[in-house]
Design an enzyme around this catalytic site. Sequence first.
Site, PDB file in Angstrom:
ATOM      1  N   HIS A   1       0.844  -1.189   0.000  1.00  0.00           N
ATOM      2  CA  HIS A   1       0.000   0.000   0.000  1.00  0.00           C
ATOM      3  C   HIS A   1       0.882   1.242   0.000  1.00  0.00           C
ATOM      4  O   HIS A   1       1.745   1.415   0.866  1.00  0.00           O
ATOM      5  CB  HIS A   1      -0.934   0.003   1.216  1.00  0.00           C
ATOM      6  CG  HIS A   1      -2.040  -1.000   1.069  1.00  0.00           C
ATOM      7  ND1 HIS A   1      -2.603  -1.658   2.137  1.00  0.00           N
ATOM      8  CD2 HIS A   1      -2.674  -1.460  -0.055  1.00  0.00           C
ATOM      9  CE1 HIS A   1      -3.559  -2.473   1.682  1.00  0.00           C
ATOM     10  NE2 HIS A   1      -3.621  -2.375   0.364  1.00  0.00           N
TER      11      HIS A   1
ATOM     12  N   GLU B   1       1.508   3.922   3.076  1.00  0.00           N
ATOM     13  CA  GLU B   1       1.947   3.417   4.379  1.00  0.00           C
ATOM     14  C   GLU B   1       3.469   3.478   4.445  1.00  0.00           C
ATOM     15  O   GLU B   1       4.157   2.474   4.436  1.00  0.00           O
ATOM     16  CB  GLU B   1       1.386   2.002   4.571  1.00  0.00           C
ATOM     17  CG  GLU B   1      -0.145   1.977   4.496  1.00  0.00           C
ATOM     18  CD  GLU B   1      -0.744   0.573   4.346  1.00  0.00           C
ATOM     19  OE1 GLU B   1      -0.016  -0.417   4.545  1.00  0.00           O
ATOM     20  OE2 GLU B   1      -1.946   0.487   4.024  1.00  0.00           O
TER      21      GLU B   1
ATOM     22  N   ARG C   1      -3.388   4.593  -2.112  1.00  0.00           N
ATOM     23  CA  ARG C   1      -3.221   3.259  -1.534  1.00  0.00           C
ATOM     24  C   ARG C   1      -2.839   2.212  -2.582  1.00  0.00           C
ATOM     25  O   ARG C   1      -1.995   1.347  -2.348  1.00  0.00           O
ATOM     26  CB  ARG C   1      -4.555   2.879  -0.871  1.00  0.00           C
ATOM     27  CG  ARG C   1      -4.723   1.400  -0.509  1.00  0.00           C
ATOM     28  CD  ARG C   1      -6.134   1.198   0.068  1.00  0.00           C
ATOM     29  NE  ARG C   1      -6.502  -0.206   0.234  1.00  0.00           N
ATOM     30  CZ  ARG C   1      -6.430  -0.873   1.385  1.00  0.00           C
ATOM     31  NH1 ARG C   1      -5.942  -0.292   2.459  1.00  0.00           N
ATOM     32  NH2 ARG C   1      -6.822  -2.126   1.468  1.00  0.00           N
TER      33      ARG C   1
ATOM     34  N   HIS D   1       2.256  -3.782   6.710  1.00  0.00           N
ATOM     35  CA  HIS D   1       1.351  -2.640   6.467  1.00  0.00           C
ATOM     36  C   HIS D   1       1.403  -1.671   7.634  1.00  0.00           C
ATOM     37  O   HIS D   1       2.096  -1.879   8.611  1.00  0.00           O
ATOM     38  CB  HIS D   1      -0.092  -3.143   6.305  1.00  0.00           C
ATOM     39  CG  HIS D   1      -0.339  -3.878   5.023  1.00  0.00           C
ATOM     40  ND1 HIS D   1      -1.056  -3.352   3.990  1.00  0.00           N
ATOM     41  CD2 HIS D   1       0.070  -5.107   4.620  1.00  0.00           C
ATOM     42  CE1 HIS D   1      -1.100  -4.211   2.994  1.00  0.00           C
ATOM     43  NE2 HIS D   1      -0.425  -5.298   3.351  1.00  0.00           N
TER      44      HIS D   1
ATOM     45  N   GLU E   1       0.431  -4.643  11.060  1.00  0.00           N
ATOM     46  CA  GLU E   1       0.065  -3.236  10.925  1.00  0.00           C
ATOM     47  C   GLU E   1       0.962  -2.488  11.897  1.00  0.00           C
ATOM     48  O   GLU E   1       0.871  -2.672  13.105  1.00  0.00           O
ATOM     49  CB  GLU E   1      -1.413  -3.000  11.285  1.00  0.00           C
ATOM     50  CG  GLU E   1      -2.417  -3.725  10.396  1.00  0.00           C
ATOM     51  CD  GLU E   1      -2.659  -3.061   9.051  1.00  0.00           C
ATOM     52  OE1 GLU E   1      -2.089  -1.979   8.791  1.00  0.00           O
ATOM     53  OE2 GLU E   1      -3.419  -3.642   8.249  1.00  0.00           O
TER      54      GLU E   1
HETATM   55  O1  0X9 Z   1      -7.089  -3.923   4.519  1.00  0.00           O
HETATM   56  C1  0X9 Z   1      -5.915  -4.262   4.352  1.00  0.00           C
HETATM   57  O2  0X9 Z   1      -5.451  -4.580   3.279  1.00  0.00           O
HETATM   58  C2  0X9 Z   1      -4.963  -4.262   5.538  1.00  0.00           C
HETATM   59  N1  0X9 Z   1      -5.072  -3.043   6.290  1.00  0.00           N
HETATM   60  S1  0X9 Z   1      -4.522  -1.641   5.676  1.00  0.00           S
HETATM   61  O3  0X9 Z   1      -4.987  -0.585   6.529  1.00  0.00           O
HETATM   62  N2  0X9 Z   1      -2.953  -1.628   5.745  1.00  0.00           N
HETATM   63  O4  0X9 Z   1      -4.955  -1.530   4.341  1.00  0.00           O
HETATM   64  C3  0X9 Z   1      -5.323  -5.359   6.495  1.00  0.00           C
HETATM   65  C4  0X9 Z   1      -5.603  -6.671   5.879  1.00  0.00           C
HETATM   66  C5  0X9 Z   1      -5.697  -7.712   6.970  1.00  0.00           C
HETATM   67  N3  0X9 Z   1      -6.543  -8.803   6.621  1.00  0.00           N
HETATM   68  C6  0X9 Z   1      -7.854  -8.837   7.006  1.00  0.00           C
HETATM   69  N4  0X9 Z   1      -8.367  -7.944   7.772  1.00  0.00           N
HETATM   70  N5  0X9 Z   1      -8.566  -9.857   6.598  1.00  0.00           N
HETATM   71 ZN    ZN Z   2      -1.930  -1.651   3.997  1.00  0.00          ZN
END
Ligand code: 0X9
Ligand code: ZN
Length: 716
Positions: free
Chosen positions: A112, A115, A172, A240, A314
Amino acid sequence: ELETLDALGLDYEVTIPDVDRLIALERQAIDELRLLRGIDWYTTYRTNAEFNSYFTELLGRFGPAGTENPGLLTTEIIGQSVEGRDITALRINPPGATANTRPAVFLNGGLHAREWVNHATTMYIAEELMTRYGSDPRVTNILDNLEFLIVPVSNPDGYEYAWQSGGTRLWRKNRRPNSGGSFGVDLNRNWDIFFAGPGADNIQSSDLYHGPSAFSEPETSALRDLHNSHPQVVAHIDIHSFSQLILWPWGYGFVSAPEPDNSLFISLGNAMSQAIQAKNGAFYTPQQSVDLYPASGTCSDWFYSQGAFSYTFELRDTGSFGFILPPEQIIPTAEENFEAILVMGDTFSQPISVAQIGQTPITLAPLTDTTVTFTATPTYGDLDPASPTLFYRVNGGAWQQTALGAVGPVYQAIIPGADCGDTVEYYAQFSTTDPIDVTFPTDISHAISITYADSQTTLVDNAESDAGWTVGLPGDTATTGLWELGDPVPTGAQPGSDHTPAPGTLCFVTGASGASLGSDDVDDGFTTLITPALDASASATTYLGGDPFVRYYRWYINNAGASPGADILDVDISNDNGATWTDLEAVGSSATDWIEATFRIADFVTPTDQIKLRFIAEDAGGGSIVEAAIDDLEIFFAGCDTPADPADLTTTGGDNGTPDGVVDLSDFSYYLARWSESAAVADVTTTGTSNGVPDTNIDLSDFSYYLGLWATATGG
Ligand code: 0X9
Ligand code: ZN
């Protein structure tokens, strides 16, 4: 939008009042830092071009002809982005006997674009591993056993775009020109695992657009190909930000990984979180990905589907700055995450990951068998099913061994009971078919050690009625979710029942009612709960030399809402009725379960009859869900009764037959009187011997045997 929220009467918190201004300040800070000479590479954020020249610099230091630690690093262009930028992988693979045959750990950052701390942290991890190889024994061992494949900038087009001026900082996705005229595919929704399922978007302009098909994007394909070109990727992290989370599969839906994988995900996730917290204090919540929100087609789910233990990290922070994390937080973020990499490296340096199930007990009951249970999860290689063995010894004697039998997914063995006061040590050993032996704990000179002791519970407060607790203090600042004695109404964060077995229903809880997640949790400040004075003085028990312990069961959740993991449950202990307080524990990790907490009081304060515990639940940052509950408080003593002296028969001056711990003339006269009466108590040995074994015949040998006992006890 705030007006809409206000109109609807919804609760909200402004975390960043003006994001544009923050972005402008960030750019100013970066420009100023750039003017400084000789600054560390990680002092500020770096552009694509700077990453590329740093790859070259690292090759100069660690590459085949490196100046610093040669032979560790090769770089590989694993593909080109949509706009034709190179995607570079760092391959860290020291020369030596195992070179090119090591299982691999795969790390990628920057999927992303916005980030920014991810790119820097991923680079830092690579550099730190190479710098420390050869001098830091832990890193040396890890790199001798594992190869690292590291891609710091997985989405160079998006990153380039986010560096441009004029409203692009929060980009993003990648920079795919979509058919409908918009740009970008979310590279964390484009993987061939539950592609286009929940949490991904089919709308091209959406930030969660999954793309026309799985692996439609060259950036995800390049990472996939790097994985596929290596025979054995055993572990992976997709890096991330933000929210400070350690996430594991599955992320697409509410399904846990099968055992024994899931146990390893949980135990390693917790261990990495602890290592991170130990570095600078920042808490990263370990949890299953889907509990954040369902997302399908993600990188981490795909790596797990290919057999690698895969996490999504994260990084910082929890929302104060979000994506616009100030550059001075790059190094602390990178440092704390390097600690997690060390833990992961230790785990996968061994072909089997072994863990013990359940808390190690404080003491063991004397003369009682103890069952110990382990999990053994092959990280690579195969477990020899005949190998699992438990080694144990008592009081430092010779090691005994017994097979650890497979019981479903776990391995169990029994340690036979020993006497009160004895200490048992034990460790488990598992072997691969190679064979390579793996022990738990790894260092068997620090085998698990537990002492046998009797315990006596002197106080139980199951909170079914209020025994005089202080529920809230005048200075408390929380506006909702105040401590109260109640029957908790279940929510996503609050327990559905108290801890006491039925018919118990009540516990102390931060707002018992409130049927939805965020209702009646702790908000806007802290709330205090204090026990009544508890007697943990020596006179509270008949156990001589007994040691007082306090135990309670707690429920604590802080991992939901806007600032997950930011709050703690602070527990203190007092031995002067609350005049002064000492830290007992600070609970930072959430569990949707009642957790036992047991402490030896003398490790914190001198035991008295004025012991109090204080529980402070706080929602410091605001915006998070905080629920706490306390139940089943106990004081118990553990120790060994000093065995009664066999010559002690009566209370001094009395003829009552009640031992009093003192052997004197009245004990002798008591025996003489009973012996004359041929009372059973006078039968103390077998006729003609001094074996101390009664034989129902009372004669002169009993008398002389008792005389001997009495003489020993009184010193003549
Ligand atoms: O949404 C995402 O791709 C990730 N968070 S971000 O804020 N960096 O974009 C988290 C993905 C983690 N996986 C799940 N929540 N299933
Ligand atoms: Zn991310």
